[in-house]
Structures are given as C-alpha cells and as structure tokens.
Scaffold this motif. Structure first.
Motif, PDB file in Angstrom:
ATOM      1  N   ALA A 197      29.991  28.499  14.856  1.00  0.00           N
ATOM      2  CA  ALA A 197      29.490  27.637  15.938  1.00  0.00           C
ATOM      3  C   ALA A 197      28.031  27.967  16.252  1.00  0.00           C
ATOM      4  O   ALA A 197      27.198  27.065  16.458  1.00  0.00           O
ATOM      5  CB  ALA A 197      30.351  27.824  17.183  1.00  0.00           C
ATOM      6  N   TRP A 198      27.711  29.262  16.256  1.00  0.00           N
ATOM      7  CA  TRP A 198      26.332  29.695  16.534  1.00  0.00           C
ATOM      8  C   TRP A 198      25.390  29.151  15.459  1.00  0.00           C
ATOM      9  O   TRP A 198      24.290  28.658  15.765  1.00  0.00           O
ATOM     10  CB  TRP A 198      26.309  31.222  16.586  1.00  0.00           C
ATOM     11  N   LEU A 199      25.839  29.216  14.209  1.00  0.00           N
ATOM     12  CA  LEU A 199      25.018  28.712  13.101  1.00  0.00           C
ATOM     13  C   LEU A 199      24.695  27.226  13.294  1.00  0.00           C
ATOM     14  O   LEU A 199      23.533  26.803  13.175  1.00  0.00           O
ATOM     15  CB  LEU A 199      25.765  28.943  11.781  1.00  0.00           C
ATOM     16  N   VAL A 200      25.708  26.436  13.624  1.00  0.00           N
ATOM     17  CA  VAL A 200      25.503  24.988  13.785  1.00  0.00           C
ATOM     18  C   VAL A 200      24.616  24.709  15.005  1.00  0.00           C
ATOM     19  O   VAL A 200      23.683  23.889  14.933  1.00  0.00           O
ATOM     20  CB  VAL A 200      26.866  24.268  13.931  1.00  0.00           C
TER      21      VAL A 200
ATOM     22  N   VAL B  23      18.976  26.040   6.957  1.00  0.00           N
ATOM     23  CA  VAL B  23      18.899  27.259   7.781  1.00  0.00           C
ATOM     24  C   VAL B  23      19.459  28.453   7.009  1.00  0.00           C
ATOM     25  O   VAL B  23      18.875  29.541   7.012  1.00  0.00           O
ATOM     26  CB  VAL B  23      19.662  27.055   9.118  1.00  0.00           C
ATOM     27  N   LEU B  24      20.588  28.240   6.335  1.00  0.00           N
ATOM     28  CA  LEU B  24      21.210  29.338   5.569  1.00  0.00           C
ATOM     29  C   LEU B  24      20.314  29.798   4.418  1.00  0.00           C
ATOM     30  O   LEU B  24      20.267  30.980   4.092  1.00  0.00           O
ATOM     31  CB  LEU B  24      22.562  28.894   5.011  1.00  0.00           C
ATOM     32  N   LEU B  25      19.613  28.839   3.824  1.00  0.00           N
ATOM     33  CA  LEU B  25      18.831  29.168   2.618  1.00  0.00           C
ATOM     34  C   LEU B  25      17.453  29.753   2.913  1.00  0.00           C
ATOM     35  O   LEU B  25      17.012  30.673   2.226  1.00  0.00           O
ATOM     36  CB  LEU B  25      18.678  27.918   1.737  1.00  0.00           C
ATOM     37  N   VAL B  26      16.777  29.225   3.930  1.00  0.00           N
ATOM     38  CA  VAL B  26      15.358  29.595   4.068  1.00  0.00           C
ATOM     39  C   VAL B  26      15.006  30.424   5.299  1.00  0.00           C
ATOM     40  O   VAL B  26      13.854  30.829   5.435  1.00  0.00           O
ATOM     41  CB  VAL B  26      14.424  28.351   4.013  1.00  0.00           C
TER      42      VAL B  26
ATOM     43  N   ILE C 190      23.287  35.655   9.271  1.00  0.00           N
ATOM     44  CA  ILE C 190      24.593  35.054   9.600  1.00  0.00           C
ATOM     45  C   ILE C 190      25.478  35.026   8.344  1.00  0.00           C
ATOM     46  O   ILE C 190      26.672  35.335   8.401  1.00  0.00           O
ATOM     47  CB  ILE C 190      24.406  33.609  10.134  1.00  0.00           C
ATOM     48  N   ALA C 191      24.899  34.652   7.205  1.00  0.00           N
ATOM     49  CA  ALA C 191      25.672  34.592   5.952  1.00  0.00           C
ATOM     50  C   ALA C 191      26.231  35.978   5.610  1.00  0.00           C
ATOM     51  O   ALA C 191      27.400  36.100   5.217  1.00  0.00           O
ATOM     52  CB  ALA C 191      24.786  34.068   4.821  1.00  0.00           C
TER      53      ALA C 191
ATOM     54  N   ILE D 269      29.355  47.203   9.609  1.00  0.00           N
ATOM     55  CA  ILE D 269      28.168  46.514   9.059  1.00  0.00           C
ATOM     56  C   ILE D 269      27.994  45.160   9.759  1.00  0.00           C
ATOM     57  O   ILE D 269      26.879  44.748  10.092  1.00  0.00           O
ATOM     58  CB  ILE D 269      28.286  46.337   7.527  1.00  0.00           C
ATOM     59  N   LEU D 270      29.119  44.479  10.002  1.00  0.00           N
ATOM     60  CA  LEU D 270      29.073  43.195  10.724  1.00  0.00           C
ATOM     61  C   LEU D 270      28.404  43.380  12.095  1.00  0.00           C
ATOM     62  O   LEU D 270      27.521  42.593  12.477  1.00  0.00           O
ATOM     63  CB  LEU D 270      30.505  42.661  10.896  1.00  0.00           C
ATOM     64  N   VAL D 271      28.799  44.419  12.795  1.00  0.00           N
ATOM     65  CA  VAL D 271      28.212  44.685  14.126  1.00  0.00           C
ATOM     66  C   VAL D 271      26.739  45.079  13.996  1.00  0.00           C
ATOM     67  O   VAL D 271      25.877  44.574  14.724  1.00  0.00           O
ATOM     68  CB  VAL D 271      29.013  45.800  14.850  1.00  0.00           C
ATOM     69  N   ALA D 272      26.446  45.971  13.035  1.00  0.00           N
ATOM     70  CA  ALA D 272      25.066  46.450  12.865  1.00  0.00           C
ATOM     71  C   ALA D 272      24.119  45.306  12.492  1.00  0.00           C
ATOM     72  O   ALA D 272      22.955  45.283  12.918  1.00  0.00           O
ATOM     73  CB  ALA D 272      25.020  47.540  11.797  1.00  0.00           C
ATOM     74  N   LEU D 273      24.638  44.344  11.718  1.00  0.00           N
ATOM     75  CA  LEU D 273      23.790  43.209  11.306  1.00  0.00           C
ATOM     76  C   LEU D 273      23.321  42.378  12.496  1.00  0.00           C
ATOM     77  O   LEU D 273      22.318  41.664  12.401  1.00  0.00           O
ATOM     78  CB  LEU D 273      24.553  42.320  10.317  1.00  0.00           C
ATOM     79  N   GLU D 274      24.034  42.468  13.596  1.00  0.00           N
ATOM     80  CA  GLU D 274      23.630  41.741  14.805  1.00  0.00           C
ATOM     81  C   GLU D 274      22.196  42.119  15.205  1.00  0.00           C
ATOM     82  O   GLU D 274      21.474  41.305  15.785  1.00  0.00           O
ATOM     83  CB  GLU D 274      24.622  42.053  15.931  1.00  0.00           C
ATOM     84  N   ALA D 275      21.802  43.338  14.874  1.00  0.00           N
ATOM     85  CA  ALA D 275      20.431  43.773  15.184  1.00  0.00           C
ATOM     86  C   ALA D 275      19.396  42.906  14.468  1.00  0.00           C
ATOM     87  O   ALA D 275      18.247  42.806  14.892  1.00  0.00           O
ATOM     88  CB  ALA D 275      20.242  45.240  14.813  1.00  0.00           C
ATOM     89  N   GLY D 276      19.829  42.272  13.367  1.00  0.00           N
ATOM     90  CA  GLY D 276      18.929  41.373  12.628  1.00  0.00           C
ATOM     91  C   GLY D 276      18.600  40.105  13.382  1.00  0.00           C
ATOM     92  O   GLY D 276      17.708  39.359  12.996  1.00  0.00           O
ATOM     93  N   HIS D 277      19.339  39.834  14.459  1.00  0.00           N
ATOM     94  CA  HIS D 277      19.055  38.641  15.273  1.00  0.00           C
ATOM     95  C   HIS D 277      18.239  38.998  16.510  1.00  0.00           C
ATOM     96  O   HIS D 277      17.964  38.131  17.327  1.00  0.00           O
ATOM     97  CB  HIS D 277      20.367  38.005  15.751  1.00  0.00           C
TER      98      HIS D 277
END
Lengths: 121, 330
Positions: free
Chosen positions: B81-84, B106-109, B116-117, B148-156
């Motif tokens: 939902a966040w992605l859309v 958005v996913l590609l570039v 998110i991917a 890793i899923l949680v840590a990746l949140e830092a990427g946002h």
C-alpha cells in the motif's frame, strides 16, 4: 530512577548542543550562480543540491522574461554525481532568465525553488 | 539577498501525506511485531520451558503462529500500500490507474523503490522459512531476514538522504529500529503468554523479559538523542517546528511507556510471586496491553515524523545559517 535521570540528561545535553544539518534537497550551488550576470550565453545550467535527487521525479524549467521556455527539455543527472542536474539550453540572447526547480530527494521529499540570472555581454 | 528567496518545501501534511505516514507506520509496526515475536520465541520461550507446561510454551503454540502470520500479512499489505501511495504522490497521480502505472517506474529507478523491493524480498524469505521449517534454527533464520527487513527501514529515513552510504547517523537509525523491534515487538507475545501461562511461569517470563527491555530502552534513548541532535535543529527547532513538536509527542509517549515498563518491572512482576498472584497477573496483563498500545502509537508517530521535514529546515533562520552563501551567490 538514576537511569531515567541519566537518559533525560543525555537528551537535554544533545539538544542544547545541537547544530544544523541538511536533510532535504535544497539548492547548494548553481552555474550560472543565483542572481549573477554573465557575459556569454551559457549552453547549460548546472544545479547542485544538498542531497541526492531522483531525476525521474524532478523537473527544471528555464524561462525568459516573456515566460517562454529556453531549456531543451532534456534535463539529466551529472554522470558522476546524483546531487547534480544538468539542464541544456537553447541558444539564448541577452536578458534575464528564471530557473524554476522542483526536485524529489531520494527519501521522496519534495522541494522547489527558483532564481534568476542575467546575460549581458 | 535572502538565501531562501524563491525556495520552499513543497511538503504539507495534508490528508494524503497523513495516510502515507500512517500506512508507513503500520508497515514498521508489523515488521517490529514479526521480529519481536521471533526473538521472543527464540530467546525467552526456551528459558521457561522446563517450568511451563510443554503445550503452552511451545514454539508451535497456535497463538504464537497466529501472531507471526498476522504480522507477516499486515507487513506485506502495508508495504504494498505504501508503494502505491508513494508512487501516486511522486507522479501526482489523479487516478488509481495512474498510480498503479507509476509503480514499475518507482520500483526500477528510485532508491525508495529499491528499498521497498528488498524489504518485500526479506519478508517473502522469512515467510517461506516459517512455512517450511518448524525447527528452532528455522525461527533463527527467519529472525535474521526479519532483522534485515527492519534494518532496511533506515533506507527510507533522512539518514540515507543526508549521506548516501554508510554513516554514523544511518548506523544509529538501524540500531534504533532493531532495539524498537525487539522491545515493542516483544510486548504482544509477552502479553499473550503471561495471560496463558500459569502464574509462576508468567512471572519467570516477565523477569526474563526485563533485562532485554532495559537494554533496548538504553539503545533507544542513546540513538534517539543522537538523531535529535542532528535532525531536530536544537531547542528552537524542537519548540517551533512541526517536526520538533511531533518529536516531543514521540518523546512524551516514550516516557509514558517507560513508566508502565517500570511499574511492571518493580511492582507487578514481584507481586506475581506474592500472596495475591492472580490479581497481580490480571493487572500486569492490562499494563503490558497499555504498553503495547503506547508502543504502536510511538511507531505511528515515528511514521509521521519521518514524513515531516526536519526541524532545521522549517526554522528558516537556522537554515540560512547553514546555507553556503559563497557558493550560491556571486
């Protein structure tokens, strides 16, 4: 209780000692510079932002005093920096030009702004 | 000439931005719940197994499995939902069709799309492992992917945008997220098991959870202080900007949460071993429930906070001080 007071103390110290940092893509530098008067017509605008930007969701338009676009519409990122955008221009004559930028930083935040420069041989 | 002439934040926290922030908060809360529940199952359940009735303190207890699947479902749905919604916002879409059409781009570039991917990939890996491997090491592997899923949140977060690549701020964000996940995400399984277990086993579980919670609180306070130092923009930013005020809300909720944690640790948990243990048990269950509710509020507030422009930008005077005039003006 001592631990809680310690946590409060650390937080208070940090905020008192706070300093500014950048976390949105603002214009850091530009060529031609903001408000500058240049002798020869530039062939492109180079904008450097404070953060990496997403070129696919950013837009830069350059207009002359009559509001007509003078950029070629082929804005692209600099090859070696995601903070820089290059905006090729059509041949332009002496006059004042406005650069309008709308950029999205990589954390998806949007910023926008504008500035002018003048060409006067 | 004013350095900020003609420059502005295009951001405002209207209904659309608020929905994005809350959906983002839900995705983080669900990821926290997944990691917290897995850590709870791996670290805490084995500690009480010798004393608890085996069917109750089992890794395959239906309540534990249900909690894991609910966390996975909410996390996956919220991420999509966040992605859309973010695609719709980036493209300034005026229809749902336009928003969906922007998703591949958005996913590609974009960096947001890439992160998110990766998060969806980590969630899928954890899901497959939990579905296929029911041994303890399967839980450990799933927990690694959930971490890793949680840590990746830092990427946002603002941390990666400020400096693309490894940085102290990014490491601080990752530590903050992981500590939050282990503590807040562990509250719901703690509540359910303290409720389900006999009083003695529940007391032992609550005692064992305390040092883990205390370690996480210390990590959260330290990392939050550092981030406040960098992002809020000083006391002026704290009191005069939306970002600072939201940070104050988050800090207030955090201290309310600490109070409940302290009451549980120093009053209700010892009372479980006393003469009125059943009453103490119902009270501690209620108190942990309030803690979990406050935890969810904190995560949602953090979602809004991550969407707001940091305080030092909203405080223009402070921002002017940080602009490099020499390079902007002739």
């Amino acid at each position: 209780m001592g631990g809680l007071i310690g946590i409060f103390a650390v937080m208070a110290f940090c905020w008192f000692a706070a300093e500014a940092a950048l976390a949105h893509a603002f214009l850091e530098s530009a060529q031609p510079r903001v408000g500058d008067t240049v002798k020869s017509s530039p062939s492109q605008i180079l904008l450097t932002f404070t953060e990496d930007v997403e070129p696919a969701f950013s837009k830069v338009v350059v207009r002359d005093a009559n509001g007509a676009r003078v950029d070629t519409g082929q804005m692209h990122p600099a090859p070696d920096s995601a903070k820089e955008l290059i905006v090729p221009l059509k041949p332009i004559s002496p006059g004042t030009y406005r650069v309008e930028w709308h950029v999205t930083s990589i954390d998806t935040h949007k910023t926008e702004g504008s500035y002018t420069f003048t060409v006067a041989p | 000439m004013n350095a900020m002439a003609g420059a502005a934040l295009a951001f405002d926290l209207g209904p659309r931005a608020l929905i994005i922030a809350l959906v983002r908060g839900m995705s983080v809360a669900a990821a926290f719940s997944l990691l917290g529940t897995l850590v709870f199952a791996i670290v805490l359940l084995p500690m009480i197994m010798p004393t608890a009735p085996a069917p109750v303190a089992d890794l395959h207890h239906p309540v534990l499995r249900r909690l894991l699947w609910i966390s996975i479902s909410v996390s996956g749905s919220a991420l999509l939902a966040w992605l859309v919604l973010e695609a719709a916002d980036l493209a300034e879409a005026e229809s749902i069709g336009q928003a969906f059409a922007t998703v591949p781009k958005v996913l590609l570039v974009t960096v947001f799309g890439h992160v998110i991917a990766l998060q969806l990939l980590m969630l899928a890996a954890a899901t497959l492992i939990l579905a296929g491997l029911r041994q303890r090491w399967g839980y450990i592997l799933a927990a690694a992917f959930a971490a890793i899923l949680v840590a990746l949140e830092a990427g946002h977060t603002h941390a990666l945008a400020m400096h693309f690549g490894p940085s102290f701020l990014l490491a601080s964000q990752v530590a903050h997220l992981l500590a939050g996940a282990v503590w807040l995400g562990g509250l719901l399984p703690l509540l359910l098991f303290v409720h389900a277990l006999p009083v003695y086993s529940g007391a032992k579980l609550a005692w064992r959870f305390s040092p883990i919670g205390a370690g996480c609180v210390l990590a959260l306070a330290t990392t939050a202080s550092y981030q406040g130092w960098v992002l809020v923009g000083g006391l002026r930013g704290l009191s005069t900007t939306a970002y600072g005020l939201m940070a104050l809300v988050k800090i207030s909720l955090f201290f309310a949460l600490l109070c409940f944690a302290a009451i549980n640790r120093f009053y209700f948990t010892p009372a479980l071993s006393g003469g009125r243990a059943e009453i103490a048990k119902s009270r501690i269950v209620f108190s942990i429930g309030v803690e979990a509710g406050l935890g969810l509020c904190i995560v949602l507030a953090a979602g809004v906070l991550s969407t707001l422009p940091p305080g030092m930008h909203m405080n223009m005077e402070m921002f002017r001080e940080s602009v490099r005039y020499a390079r902007l003006f002739p």
